[in-house]
Enzyme design. Structure first.
Site, mmCIF file in Angstrom:
data_model
loop_
_atom_site.group_PDB
_atom_site.id
_atom_site.type_symbol
_atom_site.label_atom_id
_atom_site.label_comp_id
_atom_site.label_asym_id
_atom_site.label_seq_id
_atom_site.Cartn_x
_atom_site.Cartn_y
_atom_site.Cartn_z
ATOM 1 N N ILE A 85 -5.830 0.732 -5.607
ATOM 2 C CA ILE A 85 -6.324 -0.164 -4.551
ATOM 3 C C ILE A 85 -7.845 -0.330 -4.649
ATOM 4 C CG2 ILE A 85 -6.595 1.634 -2.760
ATOM 5 C CD1 ILE A 85 -5.492 -2.097 -2.385
ATOM 6 N N GLY A 304 2.298 1.605 -3.010
ATOM 7 C CA GLY A 304 1.646 1.686 -1.718
ATOM 8 C C GLY A 304 0.149 1.493 -1.847
ATOM 9 N N GLU A 305 -0.612 2.107 -0.941
ATOM 10 C CA GLU A 305 -2.087 2.000 -0.901
ATOM 11 C C GLU A 305 -2.547 0.610 -0.476
ATOM 12 O OE1 GLU A 305 -3.805 2.905 -4.715
ATOM 13 O OE2 GLU A 305 -2.858 4.870 -4.858
ATOM 14 N N GLY A 306 -1.623 -0.323 -0.265
ATOM 15 C CA GLY A 306 -1.982 -1.717 -0.050
ATOM 16 C C GLY A 306 -2.056 -2.493 -1.354
#
Lengths: 339, 339
Positions: A85, A304-306
């Site tokens: 990210i 994940g993590e955006g």
């Protein structure tokens, strides 16, 4: 959302120099953003990303392929620019802030990280509620506060990310409670469990659902009993986005579970949620169906993590630029009538 | 492709701070580009787009929803910046050149367009070969010449687009000849035919396949009998990309049919072809399967012009940046071993 402006944008799409519908999902996207921004020509110039991190007591049940210490190690990696990210945000000039809601290391102090220290991770929800009422409220408010900061920085698209070893287990448990779907349908390998690991994860979630069965009717209670700090913050953020009029771009499985919780808490936030991608985690697609969401990307992501949200930003920006920059049939003197 | 460099990139992917495989299709993409560029850390800094246009004699059979004049009208629109591909190229700073291989207006002269004037469009391939042997060769060479210009401008990714009213009919006929699939499987609405229009298109293609049945064994003859100027140029360009070592990003149905033809003409070009998206045209997905292609985007596009390819560029660039910019477990001091 401003439906009249949405209709104006729809009419414009039909006049642009292309066969009707030829830009596929990008047409509906531009029309939706026109309604959300109340502008016939929407634009996304200032995305913003808040990454919510927290630890999970349920990790004691052996539900993750990685040790719990990785949550804090990854916080450092976000700051040092080495995480996925970090790279995606930097490449696109997206401001990235990190909110540590509560990890096992309550003395952790990292530069440029907001440490809220709601607890040393959540409690193990197999034996007790993951959060106290107060912790859950504080986490919801932390999400709202992040959107306020985004708004103060003139953000026009709110991206949320998450980090927390064990959080696919919490997200799955919460999603089971909200949808009635079984852990066997929603639980996947997360960061990399093998088959027996996934079965163990399902068994743990089943035990938790059993333990809390009388407390799961209301979405707020389900969140408190089975969620996590970052899940509550995400839900709070999504609701705040709708309240403050900023479209939210939902990332992967964890964020989608939180978005589902947000919609159950406040159905009016649904129109403000854009879904970035359909990931590899098996429960993600099922939750997207529950939300009648049509995600933009299908890249088999499960990080994940955006990260999936950040990857979708260029597509959204280009959809707006096409909507705004293309000529109409009349402007270009191109024949617009089928024979 | 440099397989050793591909392996080095694969090892790097396994050391980056994420669960193995968590970046999904972007991991394989970075690894492929490493092999193609013979660099462990590939990058895409200079995409280039050539748009090939041509008219089609088969339009006389009523196979398009738009009048033939739209081909030339859209050429003007490309130059004036009003077309989808113009907007996408400008937004990303991608050089866009337009090559007019031959339209019904042989006196057409537009600024910054290369007019090759191979003919006033192709012949109606229901009654005769679409192209003479010489026209087909000239079109193939025009594709090669475009890649030479791209190379001279230090392009590291070649995007091709196409424009030509009637070209889904030519692409479908060519693809049927190359694959043995039936027109009923591959023919779709193109720019917007209704059900009876699609049936008419299928019937026209069936007549053409019948008429040329003894000439379709060799891919070059199939291209000459059923293709189009821009289809031949695309095929020539894809082969040239492999020969000159530039990865090619294939757009929609027309480009994919041309890519299939290129692979049949020279199987060694296949590794150099990246596929941008799976579009809405029903035949597109079937042709992608024939090529064992895994497209990056699934946005329901059916516009052509290279628009789907241009939309995939940011994803490819970000895949390279993730591969290059992320920290390894060792660099970030993150635990890399599952428990």
């Amino acid at each position: 959302p401003d439906q009249q402006m949405g209709q104006a944008a729809q009419q414009r799409q039909q006049q642009l120099t292309k066969p009707t519908g030829a830009l596929g999902d990008l047409e509906a996207l531009a029309i939706r953003l026109a309604a959300l921004q109340a502008k016939e020509l929407p634009q996304i110039n200032q995305p913003w990303l808040t990454l919510f991190a927290g630890d999970h007591g349920v990790v004691a049940e052996g539900v993750s392929a990685y040790p719990q210490a990785v949550t804090v190690q990854m916080l450092r990696n976000f700051l040092n620019g080495g995480a996925a990210i970090s790279v995606l945000a930097k490449a696109q000039n997206i401001p990235l802030e990190v909110v540590d809601l509560g990890t096992v290391d309550l003395h952790l102090s990292l530069p440029n990280v907001q440490h809220l220290r709601l607890g040393p991770g959540t409690a193990n929800f197999v034996h007790q509620p993951a959060m106290s009422v107060e912790q859950c409220q504080a986490a919801l408010q932390a999400g709202q506060a992040a959107v306020q900061r985004a708004k103060a920085n003139r953000a026009d698209l709110f991206l949320a990310g998450e980090m927390g070893i064990g959080n696919t287990t919490a997200a799955t448990a919460l999603a089971c409670a909200l949808t009635g779907l079984a852990p066997a349908q929603l639980a996947g390998p997360g960061t990399g469990l093998d088959h027996s690991g996934v079965q163990q994860k399902q068994a743990v979630i089943n035990r938790a659902l059993q333990y809390h069965q009388d407390q799961l009717e209301a979405p707020l209670q389900a969140l408190q009993c089975l969620g996590g700090f970052e899940l509550a913050a995400l839900a709070g953020a999504y609701i705040a986005c709708a309240q403050m009029g900023i479209p939210a771009l939902v990332d992967g499985f964890i964020c989608t579970a939180a978005a589902l919780c947000a919609v159950r808490l406040n159905p009016e936030c649904q129109p403000w949620l854009l879904f970035a991608h359909a990931g590899a985690e098996q429960g993600h697609v099922l939750l997207l169906e529950q939300l009648q969401a049509k995600p933009l990307l299908h890249l088999g992501l499960r990080l994940g993590e955006g990260s999936g949200a950040a990857l979708a930003v260029p597509i959204i920006q280009l959809a707006c630029q096409l909507h705004t920059g293309m000529a109409t049939f009349a402007e270009a003197a191109v024949a617009d009538r089928p024979l």
